[in-house]
Design a protein around this motif. Structure first.
Motif, PDB file in Angstrom:
ATOM      1  N   THR A  15       0.810  -1.217   0.000  1.00  0.00           N
ATOM      2  CA  THR A  15       0.000   0.000   0.000  1.00  0.00           C
ATOM      3  C   THR A  15       0.845   1.268   0.000  1.00  0.00           C
ATOM      4  O   THR A  15       0.353   2.346  -0.340  1.00  0.00           O
ATOM      5  N   ASP A  17       1.886   2.456   2.740  1.00  0.00           N
ATOM      6  CA  ASP A  17       1.599   3.087   4.033  1.00  0.00           C
ATOM      7  C   ASP A  17       2.730   2.902   5.039  1.00  0.00           C
ATOM      8  O   ASP A  17       2.973   3.771   5.875  1.00  0.00           O
ATOM      9  N   THR A  18       3.397   1.753   4.974  1.00  0.00           N
ATOM     10  CA  THR A  18       4.297   1.355   6.054  1.00  0.00           C
ATOM     11  C   THR A  18       5.673   0.982   5.524  1.00  0.00           C
ATOM     12  O   THR A  18       5.792   0.235   4.544  1.00  0.00           O
ATOM     13  N   ALA A  31       4.881   3.579  10.319  1.00  0.00           N
ATOM     14  CA  ALA A  31       3.692   4.054   9.592  1.00  0.00           C
ATOM     15  C   ALA A  31       3.972   5.434   9.009  1.00  0.00           C
ATOM     16  O   ALA A  31       3.440   6.458   9.476  1.00  0.00           O
ATOM     17  N   ARG A  33       3.253   6.983   6.098  1.00  0.00           N
ATOM     18  CA  ARG A  33       2.158   7.764   5.515  1.00  0.00           C
ATOM     19  C   ARG A  33       1.306   8.407   6.616  1.00  0.00           C
ATOM     20  O   ARG A  33       0.976   9.594   6.539  1.00  0.00           O
ATOM     21  N   LYS A  34       0.955   7.636   7.629  1.00  0.00           N
ATOM     22  CA  LYS A  34       0.140   8.166   8.720  1.00  0.00           C
ATOM     23  C   LYS A  34       0.852   9.322   9.422  1.00  0.00           C
ATOM     24  O   LYS A  34       0.232  10.327   9.798  1.00  0.00           O
ATOM     25  N   VAL A  37       0.672  12.402   6.751  1.00  0.00           N
ATOM     26  CA  VAL A  37      -0.572  12.951   6.226  1.00  0.00           C
ATOM     27  C   VAL A  37      -1.160  14.014   7.146  1.00  0.00           C
ATOM     28  O   VAL A  37      -1.691  15.035   6.682  1.00  0.00           O
TER      29      VAL A  37
END
Length: 263
Positions: A15, A17-18, A31, A33-34, A37
């Motif tokens: 993804t 994301d990680t 993480a 992306r988290k 964002v």
């Protein structure tokens, strides 16, 4: 601003994301992306830096028009990316192209990934410094000119020091760079036997040394490619976008993600 593209030196999940793992950074299941964002509040593309560079070279650089291109980034280690028929290939789990960790010397040098004998231990900026230190430790007289550059302290010999010495015409430094190029060519031959690319683009910091590294790489590829006399060999070229490839690729990938509604 359309969005933000981030190319980072890590092994990402599918993804993006990680960051699952990074051999050279203290990232484990990060993480990313988290984390970004909330701070940026913009559409994001987050992924491997060599993937971003590969995409840039396919779209705008030395691999335009190719049907199957490989990107090899030579820096601290070796990264890579694959574009086939106009699509960036990330593998089933997101970590395709990590060929810096192919094992080329059984029980060889210890690698930051935890294995021994990985390709990047013999064909990267770190490898260049490592070999120079080995020579200096075992034969200080042979490495006298290199040692003069670091006040006699072999531990301070890095790939950058050797590269500068080679640019100044130091014979040992040039020989060490040719050795890196030979290892590079062997790895390209092995990858070509599996993937049959039409072009292999060499980027990253070491690539600025140009033909000093690329010429021995092509020579080794010529000799090491299985069935070399009866098959096409890939072109081996320097990145057309130079050090900007990763930036350009990440920017283009976030632009495309936003256009497709995936950002």
């Amino acid at each position: 601003m359309v969005g933000v593209g981030v190319g980072a030196a890590g092994w990402f999940d599918r993804t993006g994301d990680t960051v699952l793992f990074s051999p050279h950074l203290a990232w484990r299941h990060q993480a990313l992306r988290k984390d970004l964002v909330g701070r940026l509040q913009r559409p994001l593309w987050v992924g491997n830096d060599a993937d971003a560079a590969a995409w840039a070279e396919y779209r705008y650089g030395a691999a335009r028009g190719s049907s199957l291109m490989l990107m090899i980034t030579l820096g601290t280690g070796i990264g890579g990316g694959i574009v086939i028929d106009g699509r960036l290939q990330r593998g089933s789990h997101g970590v395709a192209g990590e060929w810096g960790h192919m094992r080329v010397v059984p029980d060889g040098r210890l690698c930051a990934c935890g294995n021994r004998g990985c390709w990047e231990q013999y064909a990267s900026g770190n490898a260049l410094g490592h070999t120079a230190r080995e020579v200096a430790d075992h034969s200080p007289a042979a490495a006298a000119d290199l040692l003069d550059r670091v006040d006699g302290n072999a531990a301070r010999l890095t790939g950058e020091v050797v590269a500068r010495a080679a640019a100044d015409g130091d014979p040992l430094a040039i020989e060490l760079l040719c050795e890196v190029g030979t290892w590079l060519g062997q790895g390209i031959a092995d990858l070509s036997a599996i993937l049959d690319p039409d072009v292999v683009v060499i980027g990253g910091g070491v690539s600025v040394l140009g033909e000093t590294v690329l010429a021995p790489a092509r020579e080794r590829l010529e000799r090491a490619l299985p069935g070399g006399g009866c098959r096409h060999r890939p072109r081996v070229v320097a990145a057309g976008l130079g050090a900007q490839a990763g930036l350009v690729g990440a920017a283009d990938l976030v632009r495309r993600a936003v256009a497709d509604g995936d950002g």
